[in-house]
Enzyme design. Structure first.
Site, PDB file in Angstrom:
ATOM      1  N   ASP A   1       0.804  -1.229   0.000  1.00  0.00           N
ATOM      2  CA  ASP A   1       0.000   0.000   0.000  1.00  0.00           C
ATOM      3  C   ASP A   1       0.833   1.274   0.000  1.00  0.00           C
ATOM      4  OD1 ASP A   1       0.753  -0.884   2.617  1.00  0.00           O
ATOM      5  OD2 ASP A   1      -0.609   0.580   3.497  1.00  0.00           O
TER       6      ASP A   1
ATOM      7  N   GLU B   1      -0.585  -1.958   5.145  1.00  0.00           N
ATOM      8  CA  GLU B   1       0.328  -1.907   6.293  1.00  0.00           C
ATOM      9  C   GLU B   1       0.235  -0.576   7.006  1.00  0.00           C
ATOM     10  OE1 GLU B   1       3.292  -0.954   8.868  1.00  0.00           O
ATOM     11  OE2 GLU B   1       3.349  -0.009   6.910  1.00  0.00           O
ATOM     12  N   GLU B   2       0.026   0.498   6.243  1.00  0.00           N
ATOM     13  CA  GLU B   2       0.026   1.844   6.849  1.00  0.00           C
ATOM     14  C   GLU B   2      -1.214   2.059   7.722  1.00  0.00           C
ATOM     15  OE1 GLU B   2       2.546   3.625   6.715  1.00  0.00           O
ATOM     16  OE2 GLU B   2       3.628   3.245   4.848  1.00  0.00           O
TER      17      GLU B   2
ATOM     18  N   HIS C   1       7.813   8.657   4.324  1.00  0.00           N
ATOM     19  CA  HIS C   1       6.576   9.442   4.456  1.00  0.00           C
ATOM     20  C   HIS C   1       6.786  10.918   4.093  1.00  0.00           C
ATOM     21  CE1 HIS C   1       4.359   6.326   7.225  1.00  0.00           C
ATOM     22  NE2 HIS C   1       5.180   5.755   6.373  1.00  0.00           N
TER      23      HIS C   1
HETATM   24 NI    NI Z   1       6.568   1.245   5.435  1.00  0.00          NI
END
Ligand code: NI
Length: 403
Positions: A91, A149-150, A376
């Protein structure tokens, strides 16, 4: 979806390094294809389709639609042996990409800013290699492509859907491309690698009123400010100085006008720790402090506390296997970095609660190419040389574990 297995193209002992070098341009192509088409958690439809098409081309048996968009590929060597799982996440994040690269995200407001596009490409490369060299190992390899996962987390629903069973997985490995480490290094350690991640939301109810007549009110901002300060004593005074923990208040919303005393204040934050014993202490102290401060000021509160991901805890034996494999695959003096713990979280932890395994960091930063922005960040990108290294480490782990 499944496809018949094909006969291996070669039964000779594999020449892993040259094969991976030949594969490198395709790894880059796959990664860039995915980078241009990032998708948020549980919406990875294009990503899943791309993975499934590749696996089908190579005759790799696989199941799609697990936990909505997840995929599990099963590569059977045809010989009895142990079962190793390799996990990759798929993702992206709700970030507007600021990189000016030909492969920049074409999906507005969504970006692969954590490197999961690379993880998917590495797992695909591993699937390709193993499917073409089934005689290089014994037993079975399962490759798990995991959504979300996020957050809110695709690992748990995939485990609940039975991905670790039939055949039963003996151990699991996974990696994160890591811009906190330079290319040519790997962060491998046994024990705790990443922290347990929990969140809280707290509404403090005061009694609003006129900003010039405070004695007729209960000022929720004053109460909440004391709460924020007092929460800092949890790590400073309740956690052993030899342990690691974080209590961060990341949100503080209150008030509408300068001459109005706010009726309510809203706080939100995150709690991190390694030692599972702190999983009881931290929320307990948090509520005691909020309750005590509110009571002393005549305010009330509502608290929501949510555990998200447990800590990522690596098994000593599997970590040693990964360490030795990575050390021989990487061949640089900096090599293996055991001091690579982070208070970041990862839902790989759910897999590691079920079966022994090792999650590790693969250095992907390259300062000379300006590829060192943090994960990020809207300019995050990594040195794609790491993709081939990832495949080589995974394949060597399979050969070592399964033989
Ligand atoms: Ni990651």
């Amino acid at each position: 979806m499944s496809a018949p297995s094909i006969t291996p193209t070669s039964v000779k002992p594999c020449q892993l390094r040259p094969a991976v070098e030949n594969l490198q341009p395709r790894l880059v192509e796959w990664r860039r294809h995915l980078h241009q088409r990032p998708e948020l958690g549980f919406q990875e439809q294009l990503t899943a389709k791309f993975i499934s098409q590749r696996l089908q081309e190579w005759g790799v048996e696989h199941q799609t639609g697990i936990a909505k968009t997840g995929i599990v590929a099963t590569i059977d060597s045809g010989q009895p042996g142990r079962v190793l799982a390799i996990r990759a996440d798929m993702d992206a994040l709700p970030i507007q990409e600021q990189n000016e690269v030909p492969y920049r995200s074409s999906h507005d407001g969504i970006m692969h800013a954590c490197g999961h596009d690379g993880h998917t490409a590495i797992a695909l490369g591993t699937a390709w290699y193993l499917s073409q060299h089934r005689h290089s190992f014994t037993g079975t390899v399962k490759i798990i492509f995991q959504p979300a996962e996020e957050g809110p987390g695709g690992a748990k629903p995939m485990i609940e859907a039975g991905v670790l069973r039939n055949p039963d997985v003996d151990a699991i490995i996974g990696l994160h491309l890591w811009n906190n480490l330079p290319l040519g290094t790997a962060g491998v350690r046994s024990g705790a690698l990443m922290a347990a991640t929990e969140t809280f939301y707290c509404t403090i109810q005061g009694k609003g009123g006129h900003g010039a007549i405070p004695h007729q009110t209960v000022d929720s901002i004053v109460v909440a400010a004391q709460v924020v300060n007092a929460l800092q004593t949890i790590v400073a005074r309740n956690v052993s100085p030899l342990e690691s923990a974080v209590v961060t208040v990341g949100k503080f919303h209150a008030g509408t006008a300068v001459n109005v005393i706010a009726n309510t204040a809203e706080l939100g934050g995150t709690v991190r720790y390694f030692n599972p014993a702190l999983g009881k202490l931290l929320p307990q102290r948090l509520e005691q402090i909020i309750a005590g401060v509110c009571a002393s000021q005549g305010a009330s509160y509502e608290l929501q506390y949510k555990p998200l991901y447990p800590a990522v805890i690596n098994d000593a034996a599997i970590a040693e296997l990964v360490r030795s494999v990575a050390a021989s695959a990487i061949e640089t003096p900096a090599g293996i970095v055991p001091e690579c713990q982070t208070m970041g979280g990862e839902d790989m932890s759910f897999f590691l609660q079920e079966v022994p395994g090792c999650y590790f960091f693969l250095g992907s930063a390259n300062l000379s190419m300006n590829l060192a922005y943090p994960h990020h960040h809207p300019r995050f990108d990594f040195d794609e040389t790491a993709l081939g290294m990832g495949v080589e480490i995974f394949v060597r782990c399979v050969e070592k574990f399964c033989n």
